[in-house]
Design a protein around this motif. Structure first.
Motif, PDB file in Angstrom:
ATOM      1  N   LEU A   1       1.160  -1.003  -0.381  1.00 52.08           N
ATOM      2  CA  LEU A   1       0.232  -0.194   0.287  1.00 52.08           C
ATOM      3  C   LEU A   1       0.502   1.007  -0.284  1.00 52.08           C
ATOM      4  O   LEU A   1       0.237   2.585  -0.529  1.00 52.08           O
ATOM      5  N   ALA A   2       2.131   0.864   1.037  1.00 52.96           N
ATOM      6  CA  ALA A   2       2.751   2.422   0.558  1.00 52.96           C
ATOM      7  C   ALA A   2       3.294   2.715  -0.752  1.00 52.96           C
ATOM      8  O   ALA A   2       3.592   4.019  -1.101  1.00 52.96           O
TER       9      ALA A   2
ATOM     10  N   THR B   1       4.157   1.419  13.168  1.00 52.07           N
ATOM     11  CA  THR B   1       3.746   3.248  12.642  1.00 52.07           C
ATOM     12  C   THR B   1       5.757   3.777  11.711  1.00 52.07           C
ATOM     13  O   THR B   1       5.822   4.091  11.321  1.00 52.07           O
ATOM     14  N   PHE B   2       6.573   3.447  12.809  1.00 52.55           N
ATOM     15  CA  PHE B   2       7.498   3.478  11.896  1.00 52.55           C
ATOM     16  C   PHE B   2       8.025   2.565  11.184  1.00 52.55           C
ATOM     17  O   PHE B   2       8.818   3.716  10.549  1.00 52.55           O
ATOM     18  N   GLU B   3       7.706   1.823  10.763  1.00 56.87           N
ATOM     19  CA  GLU B   3       8.321   0.429   9.930  1.00 56.87           C
ATOM     20  C   GLU B   3       7.615   1.481   8.980  1.00 56.87           C
ATOM     21  O   GLU B   3       8.096   1.165   7.614  1.00 56.87           O
ATOM     22  N   PHE B   4       5.823   1.546   9.327  1.00 59.54           N
ATOM     23  CA  PHE B   4       5.675   1.808   7.334  1.00 59.54           C
ATOM     24  C   PHE B   4       6.461   3.678   7.001  1.00 59.54           C
ATOM     25  O   PHE B   4       6.267   4.025   5.925  1.00 59.54           O
ATOM     26  N   LEU B   5       6.360   4.047   7.842  1.00 58.14           N
ATOM     27  CA  LEU B   5       7.551   5.889   7.692  1.00 58.14           C
ATOM     28  C   LEU B   5       8.059   5.184   7.043  1.00 58.14           C
ATOM     29  O   LEU B   5       8.860   5.155   5.638  1.00 58.14           O
TER      30      LEU B   5
ATOM     31  N   HIS C   1       9.739   4.291  -0.569  1.00 54.63           N
ATOM     32  CA  HIS C   1       9.494   3.765  -1.807  1.00 54.63           C
ATOM     33  C   HIS C   1       8.792   4.759  -2.520  1.00 54.63           C
ATOM     34  O   HIS C   1       7.487   4.850  -3.536  1.00 54.63           O
ATOM     35  N   GLY C   2       9.533   7.036  -2.342  1.00 49.74           N
ATOM     36  CA  GLY C   2       8.859   7.504  -2.449  1.00 49.74           C
ATOM     37  C   GLY C   2       7.380   7.502  -1.273  1.00 49.74           C
ATOM     38  O   GLY C   2       7.195   7.057  -1.492  1.00 49.74           O
ATOM     39  N   PHE C   3       7.948   9.043  -1.299  1.00 53.44           N
ATOM     40  CA  PHE C   3       7.364  10.207  -0.252  1.00 53.44           C
ATOM     41  C   PHE C   3       6.176  10.623  -0.379  1.00 53.44           C
ATOM     42  O   PHE C   3       5.474  11.276  -0.876  1.00 53.44           O
ATOM     43  N   PRO C   4       5.105   9.681  -0.347  1.00 55.88           N
ATOM     44  CA  PRO C   4       3.411  10.064  -0.447  1.00 55.88           C
ATOM     45  C   PRO C   4       3.447  10.834   1.212  1.00 55.88           C
ATOM     46  O   PRO C   4       3.848  10.805   1.645  1.00 55.88           O
TER      47      PRO C   4
END
Lengths: 348, 1140
Positions: free
Chosen positions: B142-143, B163-167, B173-176
């Protein structure tokens, strides 16, 4: 992997298929290569090509004298900008013959065309070191090309008017007078249109003149908008067919140039496919180019592009207006690039 | 109150007084800033040139920092919905937030949501909400497709690893866009701690995202929902948010799948339940243009060739561009994908459903239809909802039977599926059962599922949070709530039905999309649509053929087999080229040449032929606007009048002269003519002005315009062209030229999908179709730059399998780590460095350079530590970098001449030696040498020369570099193919450590490598022998001394000892005693005297001291008195007044 290769029949358009296969990463299989003939020319009649990566660097190749260097160079021009390291190719063989575009022609038309796509810079050059005429060969050409990550889209819809005509009349292992005779006859025809004509005479001597005698003429018309139209003619190779008079050759070549002008467009008939390829490989932007009537080679190339890149061009015919005297119908090709990026180039 | 409405007191402006004066002053001297500068020029003067330069420099830096590389704006006119991903650890309130947001935008309540939901949020914006579960696979996938991430954080607990992992995944992968949302704020009783927590969390969030990143606070729940106002604010933020295009997303087409249909022949499935499936997947196309028949990757499944792509009418279209300020209620369409569809039901549609089903029973319907029918039944089942039924139907639990061939029936018919008779039975049964039961069972299953889920979650929570878990928040996911919430849906949809005013087909399709009931029509709709498509396509094609006279057909071939010869003739020169095409077989083995040989028809000796191209040359006739004469004229108009300064002669423009003449002549002429002339002159003047201005602008801008501005303008032009070029082409044709453009709703048909994809389909997991660029489908060697993540607690070992997320893909591979030496050699590393980048070579999918990746060691299990092991970027795509490792070959001398030795034991054959002739060798003691030549016996021995003589005890070694091959493991993570509920348990190849641990193998060290107590034999050194000659030459200092040990002293040299007589002893003792007594006495006496004297002295001294002190005291007293008097005087005088 899931990607399926493509399959073709026959040896024709061999270069197109290999070039497109290399750039698209799709495998290609060519079957029935001269399968009906006694001498198919290869060891077999089937060829399978699995593309890898283009390395570039310094390459030397002894080209087969059956085809001129132009045959090899055409494919190289298409691939040159997509190498890992800048290309420096030294090709040896026949520089000028009748079947393929000569190196002089490519130098004066293909290179300026590629510059429009953003392939330029210091290392972009095609140099004729030695000239080698048809059966014997012995010529040498050095082609250097810088590497590009992406290609610019172009909008070439207005060729502009022809402002000058330049040319090279070359001769090797024949009397240097031949070249002058060619120039005179060619000028005789072209002067009806334009005063600004200059045809260089290029007479190679000694070691630089290759193995066979011959002469020829390359004419290039440059327009106000920087488009180049060209025509060329080469003497028949020694011992094959009737010899040609230089006067006839000059005149015929001039007429060929007129024919090319009649066809018109921003890109001459030899380089149509090169222009279309670079348009295809551009970013995902619209590119437009005005061409003369499509050559059979180009038409097949368009089909191949569709096979390899799933890209179709919008083809519109532009008919000349009633009172316009600008030659025949033109074709406007519009396409969107695939967003190709050079995957061979190293990131530092 | 007497009916009169009391007006609020008006503000009265002050007309006098200091306030008014101040205001007046302000008004008059409006530019206070310049005033200040004028008033106090010194304060604004240049104090320091250096500082000024610095401030200027800094200002420019800041300005330049704001610049981004301009990109061509390729966003389509109708952009696809924005993907809003709601992320967070379990139990943080994700589903509630999605529900609240949907309710906020659409006024509809949804129950269980299990997949992407698309809504219209504004006139130009649609949103797709997707909830991200706690599986790292989902997080990664999803990221990659998210445009906006709502990151939910449980404020009562604080940040969690997820949370940190997702960040970090996002960063790679490019910062949405990322927006934080704090929930569970109501659990704080103390206001101060609340504030403190908020602040702490905010600042930590900022360091992770960027300073000033938006963090939302959802203060508390009201009846299981967030507060309306807060949700509304959040919704507003979302709907006005701007996005910067991300590189990967803009260069690849992708689809977040909304719907999945299995198209496999049921007979085939019956015969072989494990056969490969054909499925069609639906969704909005995003990113960039998608080419038909392209290659795609489905993360978690694999690479596939798209069999066919079609575009469909938008199920959730943007409201028409009306001149309205706001959307009315109806226009907030909701489009919910198939997975969630079972929640939304429509009672009104029951009747057609059954009809359809019956008809299906009668006819042997196609698979497609059957599929749809199964869906229909689903609907009818869930049409009415009775919470009381929930308890009754707990038997139908086999929700995700892995044997089930179609996941969509999961809710109802999993058990029914057991008997192999396919749809017919089912349908009948279902009909007989009626709606209620089905519905209830569906509901029941849902609740069951939820319970399970909750259990899992709580279990997980316990693990991850430890003891600090609190049962937080009211029970949101209760079926009752859902039941209530489902009512409003169909009111809306009926409106939609009424509203639709298009033709019938379109209406159907429209409904499909807009209202949640859309799937009902799919069976017929899909078929119809298919028919239409073909028809439409052929029609469009015919149209196209007509408009563009056959050149297109000529080049690309045609569907319609119509050969019209007229066209060929029409085109003349153009068409000759088509001939060879007609007999392609003949052409296949032709000469391959790009020459375009001219046709002989043109005879260039004819004058008319020459004339036909005359205008191609500059000498020919020019177009109206570009004629030299007109250009000259224009120029003259512009610069007509000028004075030659050198000659002093005034040149008048021709025109003006003529004008003056005209003026003279025309005075008498009619007014009409004059008016005309006036007009034309005015026009000319205007034209002239315009030209002047243009010229000025051009000049002016040239001076000022930067490269950046030029580039921007160029790209702007390109973007306009891109938009305009195919605008008026109909979609069918347009798709062929540019591919399917983003924003279209597409249907992709993919064959040869593994059966598990269909059988264990879980809508909670996103299905992403990621388009692959040219040659991105191939596998090869990749060179990457990698750095171990600083939060990962272990370093990584070479050749340990690692799971990478690169491009669209997740795969396991075996990396080799290496580092570049100063001489460009890539040396293999056993482990990654701790805090440094290193190179990594893998065998994996070809991905463009510059693409970021992240690495994980395993996807399974819940570990308390940070799971992302490393991050990096792809550098290069071949194996040109040869990774080498050091290899030391060891040999022993067996014969030593002066500087030449014979070495054996290094090689085995003469040939090996021959290969290393000339190589440099070294001994341990540092003597360098060179391999000379092989010896015949023993095999592998050679002669080598050294710079010094060797010893037999020396060991000779040859240092060489051995190329290491990169292991060719590319193992895509097929997490989506795992059975439902176990999708996060994918495990690939184990690391060596794990393997050993699992198998209980202990490392057996080489006994030579073990540490043993060091026993050193005592060293004996030989005597240093100095030749006599040398000894002679040495200075005395360095001469060896005669260092013989001292011998025994001879007896005659020894001194005798004295022995006293007893008498002697006695006398000496008494005498000595007497003498010492006398001495002692004398000493004591003198001491006494001394002591008393000193005492006297001290006494005297004390006296003197006292006197001195007294004197001083007196003096001080006097002084103080005087000072006090002076002070008093002073005071007195000051009281009187200021002293002058």
């Amino acid at each position: 992997m899931a990607s399926e290769g493509l399959s073709y029949d026959g040896c024709n358009f061999f270069r197109q298929r290999l070039v497109l296969s290399t750039l698209s990463g799709k495998r290609v299989k060519i079957k029935n290569i001269r399968s009906k003939e006694d001498d198919p020319g290869l060891r077999g009649t089937v060829l399978f090509y699995q593309p890898g990566l283009l390395y570039g660097g310094s390459v030397e190749h002894e080209c087969n004298p059956q085809r001129s260097i132009g045959y090899y160079l055409e494919a190289l021009l298409m691939l040159g900008a997509f190498m890992k390291t800048p290309l420096k190719a030294t090709l040896r063989g026949v520089t000028n013959d009748r079947t393929d575009p000569t190196v002089d022609l490519l130098k004066s038309t293909a290179l300026p065309l590629m510059k429009k796509f953003g392939i330029d810079g210091e290392g972009f050059e095609l140099k004729v070191v030695k000239r080698g005429m048809a059966p014997g060969g012995g010529g040498e050409v050095v082609f250097t090309c810088p590497v590009r990550r992406t290609i610019r889209p172009i909008q070439l819809t207005d060729p502009g008017k022809i402002k000058r005509i330049r040319g090279v009349a070359y001769s090797a292992r024949v009397s240097p007078q031949m070249a002058n005779r060619i120039v005179d006859s060619a000028r005789g025809i072209l002067n009806q249109f334009l005063p600004d004509i200059y045809i260089y005479t290029d007479h190679m001597k000694g070691a630089n003149s290759g193995k066979s005698p011959g002469f020829g003429l390359t004419l290039v018309a440059e327009t106000l908008n920087g488009c180049f139209l060209s025509a060329e003619m080469t003497s028949t190779p020694q011992g094959q067919g009737d010899p040609v008079l230089p006067e006839d050759l000059g005149r015929n070549c001039a007429k060929l140039l007129l024919e090319e002008v009649h066809r018109g467009g921003c890109v001459d008939s030899t380089n149509q496919s090169l222009a279309l390829l670079l348009m295809t490989l551009g970013q995902q932007d619209v590119s437009k180019v005005l061409l003369g009537p499509l050559s059979p080679y180009t038409i097949e190339f368009l089909r191949h592009i569709r096979d390899f890149f799933q890209i179709m061009f919008k083809i519109e015919v532009q008919k000349p207006l009633e009172d316009e005297r600008k030659g025949g119908d033109k074709v406007l090709l519009t396409g969107v690039g695939v967003g190709y990026s050079n995957i061979n180039k190293t990131l530092k | 109150m007497d009916g009169k409405v009391r007006k609020p007191k008006q503000h009265q402006q002050k007309h006098s007084g200091p306030q008014a004066e101040k205001k007046k002053l302000k008004k008059h001297g409006a530019s206070t800033e310049t005033d200040e500068r004028k008033r106090n020029p010194k304060a604004f003067a240049v104090q320091s040139a250096v500082r000024m330069a610095k401030t200027f420099h800094r200002a420019q830096d800041i300005k330049a920092k704001k610049h981004h590389i301009p990109l061509v704006d390729r966003t389509p006119l109708e952009p696809p919905p924005i993907v809003v991903v709601v992320v967070g650890p379990p139990k943080v309130g994700k589903s509630t937030l999605v529900r609240c947001l949907i309710k906020n935008f659409t006024r509809q309540k949804l129950g269980e949501i299990s997949g992407p939901v698309t809504i219209v949020s504004g006139k130009k914006r649609r949103l797709t909400f997707m909830e991200c579960n706690n599986d790292i696979n989902t997080m990664i996938d999803l990221a990659k497709v998210a445009d906006l991430v709502l990151m939910l954080i449980d404020a009562s607990f604080g940040f969690e690893m997820e949370t940190f992992e997702f960040l970090n995944i996002c960063q790679v992968h490019g910062f949405p866009r990322i927006m934080g949302v704090l929930t569970h704020l109501d659990s704080f009783k103390n206001n101060k701690t609340l504030r403190k927590t908020k602040k702490n969390l905010k600042h930590r969030f900022w360091t992770e995202v960027y300073q000033g990143a938006k963090l939302f606070y959802l203060s508390g729940m009201v009846y299981g929902e967030y507060q309306t106002q807060e949700v509304k604010n959040l919704g507003r933020f979302i709907s006005v948010m701007k996005f910067r295009p991300l590189v990967w997303q803009t260069s690849h087409p992708y689809v977040l799948v909304d719907r999945m249909e299995d198209l496999t022949d049921p007979e085939k499935v019956r015969i072989d339940p494990k056969c490969d499936r054909t499925a069609s997947l639906y969704g909005y196309l995003r990113g960039t243009h998608l080419k038909n028949k392209g290659q795609i990757h489905i993360p978690g499944v694999g690479d596939f060739q798209v069999k066919d792509v079609n575009f469909l009418p938008d199920p959730c279209p943007l409201p028409d561009a009306q001149k309205k300020r706001a959307l009315n209620e109806k226009e907030h369409a909701v489009y919910i994908d198939l997975p969630a569809s079972h929640v939304n039901q429509l009672q009104a549609e029951m009747q057609p459903t059954t009809e359809l089903v019956q008809s299906l029973i009668d006819t042997h319907a196609t698979l497609d239809a059957k599929m749809a029918a199964s869906k229909v039944s689903l609907f009818s089942g869930s049409a009415t909802l009775d919470p009381t039924d929930i308890s009754e139907q707990s038997g139908e639990q086999a929700l995700w039977d892995p044997k089930t061939q179609r996941e969509r029936r999961k809710v109802l018919f999993a058990e029914e599926m057991k008997d192999d008779d396919e749809e017919d039975d089912e349908d009948e049964e279902e009909e007989s059962e009626g709606g209620d039961e089905g519905e209830s069972s569906g509901e029941d299953d849902l609740s069951e599922e939820e319970d399970n889920e909750e259990d899992c979650l709580s279990a997980f929570l316990k693990k991850s949070r430890g003891d600090s878990v609190k049962a937080s928040g009211p029970p949101v996911k209760k079926s009752k709530v859902e039941a209530e919430s489902e009512r409003p849906v169909f009111a809306d949809s009926e409106d939609e039905l009424e509203m639709s005013e298009h033709e019938k087909e379109e209406e159907d399709e429209d409904e499909e999309g807009r209202t949640p009931c859309f799937i009902l029509f799919v069976s017929t709709g899909a078929l119809k649509w298919k028919e239409n498509l073909q028809l439409k396509a052929s029609q469009a094609f015919l149209r196209q053929q007509e408009s563009a006279p056959n050149l297109r057909k000529l080049v690309y071939g045609s569907v319609v087999e119509v050969e019209d010869d007229e066209d060929e003739e029409e085109l003349g020169g153009l068409f000759r080229v088509s001939r060879p095409q007609n007999n392609k077989r003949f052409q296949a083995n032709d000469l391959d040449s790009s020459h375009f040989h001219p046709d002989t028809t043109h005879n260039w000796d004819l004058e008319e032929m020459l004339n036909s191209i005359r205008d191609c040359f500059v000498t020919g006739k020019w177009e109206e606007g570009q004629d030299a004469a007109t250009l000259l004229k224009e120029d003259e108009e512009l610069y007509g009048d000028f004075e030659d300064l050198e000659t002093g002669e005034v040149q008048k423009g021709q025109k003006s002269e003529a004008d003056s003449d005209d003026d003279g002549d025309n005075e008498v002429e009619q007014s009409e003519v004059k008016m005309d002339e006036e007009e034309s002159r005015k026009n000319k003047r205007l034209e002239k002005k315009r030209r002047l201005k243009e010229r000025f602008n051009a000049e002016y801008d040239d001076g000022d315009a930067t490269y950046f501005d030029d580039l921007k303008e160029e790209l702007q032009k390109q973007a306009e062209l891109n938009r305009a070029e195919f605008e008026d082409v109909d979609d069918e044709t347009r798709v062929q030229y540019e591919g399917f453009r983003p924003g279209m709703y597409v249907r992709l048909e993919i064959s040869s999908l593994p059966c598990e994809f269909v059988t264990s389909f879980d809508p909670h997991y996103p299905i992403i179709l990621g388009g692959l660029g040219s040659s991105e489908g191939n596998v090869g060697y990749l060179q990457m730059r990698l750095k171990k993540h600083r939060w990962h607690d272990r370093i990584l070992k070479t050749r340990d399998p690692l799971i990478l997320s690169l491009g669209w893909r997740r795969f396991q591979t075996i990396p080799l780590y290496h580092i570049e030496d100063h001489n460009g050699r890539h040396r293999l590393l056993k482990y990654t460095p701790l805090h440094m980048h290193c190179g990594a070579s893998i065998w994996g999918p070809i991905t463009p350079q510059g693409t970021g990746f992240l690495a994980l060691q395993s996807l399974t299990g819940i570990k308390p530590n940070f799971r992302i092991a490393a991050t990096g970027v792809v550098l290069d795509l071949d194996k040109s970098v040869t990774v080498v490792k050091k290899l030391k070959l060891i040999g022993y001398p067996y014969k030593i001449f002066k500087n030449t030795s014979f070495i054996k034991g290094m090689f085995n054959t003469v040939l090996e030696v021959a290969k290393f002739e000339g190589a440099s060798v070294r001994t341990v003691s540092g003597i360098r040498g060179q391999i000379k030549k092989a010896l015949s016996t023993p095999p592998g021995a050679y002669r080598a020369t050294f710079e010094d003589r060797l010893l037999m005890s020396d060991i000779v070694f040859l240092r060489s570099w051995f190329p290491v091959a990169v292991p060719q493991l590319y193992n895509p993570v097929t997490s989506l193919l795992l059975p439902i509920g176990q999708k996060d348990s994918w495990s690939g190849m184990r690391t060596l450590g794990q393997l050993k641990h699992d198998l209980g193998i202990r490392y057996k060290p080489n006994s030579d490598s073990l540490y043993k107590p060091i026993t050193r034999a005592p060293r004996r050194f030989n005597k240093l022998h100095i030749p006599k000659e040398l000894q002679k030459a040495l200075p005395f200092k360095n001469k060896p001394k005669q260092q013989q040990p001292k011998g025994k002293t001879s007896r005659d040299l020894q001194r005798p000892s004295v022995i006293r007589e007893p008498h002697e002893r006695k006398v000496s003792k008494a005498l000595l005693q007497a003498l010492s007594t006398v001495h002692n006495y004398n000493r004591k006496k003198t001491h006494m005297v001394q002591h008393s004297k000193h005492k006297e002295f001290l006494k005297e001294k004390g006296k003197q001291e006292d006197a001195k002190l007294k004197r001083q005291k007196e003096a001080r007293k006097k002084l103080y008195r005087v000072m006090g008097q002076m002070d008093q005087k002073k005071q007195r005088s000051s009281l009187k007044g200021q002293p002058k």
